[in-house]
Design a protein around this motif. Structure first.
Motif, mmCIF file in Angstrom:
data_model
loop_
_atom_site.group_PDB
_atom_site.id
_atom_site.type_symbol
_atom_site.label_atom_id
_atom_site.label_comp_id
_atom_site.label_asym_id
_atom_site.label_seq_id
_atom_site.Cartn_x
_atom_site.Cartn_y
_atom_site.Cartn_z
ATOM 1 N N ASP A 120 60.566 -36.198 60.206
ATOM 2 C CA ASP A 120 59.239 -36.512 60.724
ATOM 3 C C ASP A 120 58.215 -35.750 59.891
ATOM 4 O OD1 ASP A 120 60.605 -37.884 62.669
ATOM 5 O OD2 ASP A 120 60.287 -36.385 64.234
ATOM 6 N N ALA A 121 57.143 -36.425 59.456
ATOM 7 C CA ALA A 121 56.137 -35.786 58.613
ATOM 8 C C ALA A 121 54.750 -36.289 58.981
ATOM 9 C CB ALA A 121 56.423 -36.059 57.135
ATOM 10 N N VAL A 122 53.760 -35.401 58.867
ATOM 11 C CA VAL A 122 52.376 -35.797 59.136
ATOM 12 C C VAL A 122 51.849 -36.603 57.958
ATOM 13 C CG1 VAL A 122 51.981 -33.792 60.594
ATOM 14 C CG2 VAL A 122 51.435 -33.658 58.159
ATOM 15 N N ALA A 123 50.849 -37.440 58.225
ATOM 16 C CA ALA A 123 50.309 -38.323 57.186
ATOM 17 C C ALA A 123 49.377 -37.594 56.233
ATOM 18 C CB ALA A 123 49.591 -39.504 57.834
ATOM 19 N N HIS A 124 48.695 -36.552 56.704
ATOM 20 C CA HIS A 124 47.755 -35.831 55.827
ATOM 21 C C HIS A 124 47.510 -34.444 56.387
ATOM 22 C CE1 HIS A 124 44.595 -36.583 58.803
ATOM 23 N NE2 HIS A 124 44.995 -37.839 58.828
ATOM 24 N N SER A 125 46.928 -33.582 55.589
ATOM 25 C CA SER A 125 46.648 -32.214 56.021
ATOM 26 C C SER A 125 45.680 -32.230 57.199
ATOM 27 C CB SER A 125 46.052 -31.405 54.866
ATOM 28 O OG SER A 125 44.835 -32.000 54.421
ATOM 29 N N GLY A 126 45.773 -31.214 58.011
ATOM 30 C CA GLY A 126 44.961 -31.147 59.216
ATOM 31 C C GLY A 126 45.714 -31.589 60.450
ATOM 32 N N LEU A 127 46.851 -32.254 60.250
ATOM 33 C CA LEU A 127 47.695 -32.675 61.365
ATOM 34 C C LEU A 127 48.911 -31.754 61.443
ATOM 35 C CD1 LEU A 127 47.678 -36.554 60.859
ATOM 36 C CD2 LEU A 127 46.296 -35.218 62.469
ATOM 37 N N GLN A 128 49.526 -31.684 62.608
ATOM 38 C CA GLN A 128 50.725 -30.862 62.774
ATOM 39 C C GLN A 128 51.652 -31.492 63.801
ATOM 40 O OE1 GLN A 128 48.684 -27.277 64.117
ATOM 41 N NE2 GLN A 128 49.507 -27.556 66.196
ATOM 42 N N ILE A 129 52.931 -31.154 63.687
ATOM 43 C CA ILE A 129 53.940 -31.592 64.660
ATOM 44 C C ILE A 129 54.303 -30.383 65.504
ATOM 45 C CG2 ILE A 129 56.231 -32.564 64.995
ATOM 46 C CD1 ILE A 129 55.982 -33.824 62.221
ATOM 47 N N ASN A 130 54.110 -30.496 66.805
ATOM 48 C CA ASN A 130 54.439 -29.404 67.709
ATOM 49 C C ASN A 130 55.869 -29.594 68.219
ATOM 50 O OD1 ASN A 130 51.814 -28.231 67.600
ATOM 51 N ND2 ASN A 130 51.099 -29.820 69.005
ATOM 52 N N PRO A 131 56.786 -28.685 67.900
ATOM 53 C CA PRO A 131 58.169 -28.835 68.347
ATOM 54 C C PRO A 131 58.259 -28.881 69.870
ATOM 55 C CG PRO A 131 57.989 -27.134 66.658
ATOM 56 C CD PRO A 131 56.595 -27.487 67.076
ATOM 57 N N GLY A 132 59.188 -29.676 70.389
ATOM 58 C CA GLY A 132 59.451 -29.701 71.820
ATOM 59 C C GLY A 132 60.287 -28.510 72.223
ATOM 60 N N LYS A 133 60.432 -28.314 73.538
ATOM 61 C CA LYS A 133 61.166 -27.131 73.993
ATOM 62 C C LYS A 133 62.633 -27.190 73.587
ATOM 63 C CE LYS A 133 62.415 -28.570 78.716
ATOM 64 N NZ LYS A 133 62.339 -28.194 80.161
ATOM 65 N N GLY A 134 63.174 -28.422 73.426
ATOM 66 C CA GLY A 134 64.554 -28.534 72.995
ATOM 67 C C GLY A 134 64.764 -28.138 71.547
ATOM 68 N N ASP A 135 63.654 -28.040 70.782
ATOM 69 C CA ASP A 135 63.732 -27.650 69.371
ATOM 70 C C ASP A 135 63.608 -26.146 69.177
ATOM 71 O OD1 ASP A 135 63.686 -30.390 68.792
ATOM 72 O OD2 ASP A 135 61.502 -30.411 68.693
ATOM 73 N N ARG A 136 63.367 -25.427 70.248
ATOM 74 C CA ARG A 136 62.985 -24.016 70.140
ATOM 75 C C ARG A 136 64.042 -23.172 69.423
ATOM 76 N NH1 ARG A 136 62.445 -19.275 73.556
ATOM 77 N NH2 ARG A 136 60.308 -18.474 73.415
ATOM 78 N N ALA A 137 65.313 -23.480 69.633
ATOM 79 C CA ALA A 137 66.372 -22.680 69.009
ATOM 80 C C ALA A 137 66.283 -22.699 67.492
ATOM 81 C CB ALA A 137 67.738 -23.192 69.466
ATOM 82 N N TRP A 138 65.796 -23.811 66.952
ATOM 83 C CA TRP A 138 65.721 -23.950 65.501
ATOM 84 C C TRP A 138 64.303 -23.717 64.951
ATOM 85 C CZ3 TRP A 138 68.339 -27.632 68.558
ATOM 86 C CH2 TRP A 138 69.728 -27.621 68.439
ATOM 87 N N LEU A 139 63.290 -24.106 65.691
ATOM 88 C CA LEU A 139 61.919 -24.116 65.169
ATOM 89 C C LEU A 139 61.002 -23.084 65.801
ATOM 90 C CD1 LEU A 139 61.522 -28.002 64.998
ATOM 91 C CD2 LEU A 139 62.174 -26.448 63.151
ATOM 92 N N HIS A 140 61.432 -22.439 66.886
ATOM 93 C CA HIS A 140 60.742 -21.285 67.469
ATOM 94 C C HIS A 140 59.273 -21.554 67.834
ATOM 95 C CE1 HIS A 140 64.360 -19.279 66.128
ATOM 96 N NE2 HIS A 140 64.102 -19.641 64.880
ATOM 97 N N ASP A 141 58.974 -22.750 68.322
ATOM 98 C CA ASP A 141 57.621 -23.105 68.796
ATOM 99 C C ASP A 141 56.555 -23.061 67.698
ATOM 100 O OD1 ASP A 141 58.601 -23.450 71.376
ATOM 101 O OD2 ASP A 141 58.208 -21.377 71.934
ATOM 102 N N VAL A 142 56.969 -23.019 66.443
ATOM 103 C CA VAL A 142 56.006 -22.942 65.341
ATOM 104 C C VAL A 142 55.617 -24.359 64.910
ATOM 105 C CG1 VAL A 142 55.624 -22.165 62.971
ATOM 106 C CG2 VAL A 142 56.973 -20.763 64.547
#
Length: 264
Positions: free
Chosen positions: A194-216
């Motif tokens: 999954d990737a954003v289309a342009h700068s200024g956008l971000q993907i917020n990890p879900g709680k199930g992703d926390r083990a790998w992505l740490h809410d960043v």
């Protein structure tokens, strides 16, 4: 609980963790397919299992002997879309017949062809080989739907793309079926980026992703999935039928947005 489930649960705050409940398969309804193997062949068997007492089997599992530590392990389990089991050929003593899962010229498709077709269902929606190798079953339609849903998931704000990945689990297992074909159980690995289309956008990890992505927040996230698949394959040149598959996320990674990078 799989390693993937355990990892995901460990990443959650204690208050969000579901209490673990012990479970088991109903042995009374289990159906075993034990192949008659020659001396020196790897020892394994398949089992149709149900986790609900009195219910027909809903999963196919493979158990294989692990020579290094001389014990048996469940190496694959697939959730079936139908409780009507494939008709495995049995001899007069009730033994099944193991056949070659790869390089088998007596089957319409071997495990390598099936694996490629499954990956195509995810990566292209079955455009190249998926729709040619497989008849449209619930399982194959579901894989195609996963692909099409991802294509429009973010609209014009991002993209979601599937791809094949290095597969550590190349073992495949096959049993002869009554019609001369085979029941083939195999595994595959794919990624979803999954990737954003342009700068200024971000993907917020879900709680199930926390083990790998740490809410960043991230600018892109690459998920890795390991999946077990089951298909019935005819002996003649006809489409195979994907009868079930089960996937688990095993990794997730991606670059954080610039503001988080600066904080680091």
């Amino acid at each position: 609980m799989s390693v993937s489930d355990y990892t995901e649960t460990e990443g959650l705050p204690a208050k969000d963790r579901e209490p673990y409940e012990a479970w088991s398969y109903d042995l009374a309804s289990a159906k075993l397919y034990i192949p008659r193997l020659a001396a020196g062949q790897d020892r394994w068997f398949a089992a149709a299992l149900s986790s609900e007492k009195g219910e027909p089997p809903s999963r196919l599992a493979v158990f294989a002997e692990q020579p290094p530590h001389k014990r048996w392990e469940m190496v694959s389990v697939v959730d079936l879309d139908s409780q009507k089991l494939p008709e495995v050929a049995l001899d007069r003593e009730g033994y099944a017949t193991a056949v070659a899962a790869t390089g088998n010229k007596h089957l319409a498709a071997d495990a390598d062809v099936l694996r490629t077709a499954v990956l195509d269902n995810f990566t292209t929606g079955g455009t190249n080989t998926g729709s040619k190798v497989f008849a449209p079953t619930e399982a194959s339609k579901r894989q195609v739907k996963v692909h099409s849903a991802a294509a429009t998931r973010f609209g014009d704000k991002g993209s979601s793309v599937f791809d094949a990945a290095d597969n550590r689990f190349t073992d495949a297992y096959a049993l002869k079926t009554a019609g001369g074909g085979a029941l083939v159980l195999f595994s595959h690995t794919h990624t979803q980026t999954d990737a954003v289309a342009h700068s200024g956008l971000q993907i917020n990890p879900g709680k199930g992703d926390r083990a790998w992505l740490h809410d960043v927040p991230r600018t892109s996230i690459r998920y890795t999935f390991v999946c077990n698949d089951a298909a019935t394959v005819p002996a003649k040149a006809e489409p195979s039928r994907l009868i079930g598959y089960t996937c688990a996320r095993t990794d997730a990674s991606g670059p954080p947005v610039a503001s988080w990078s600066h904080r680091a």
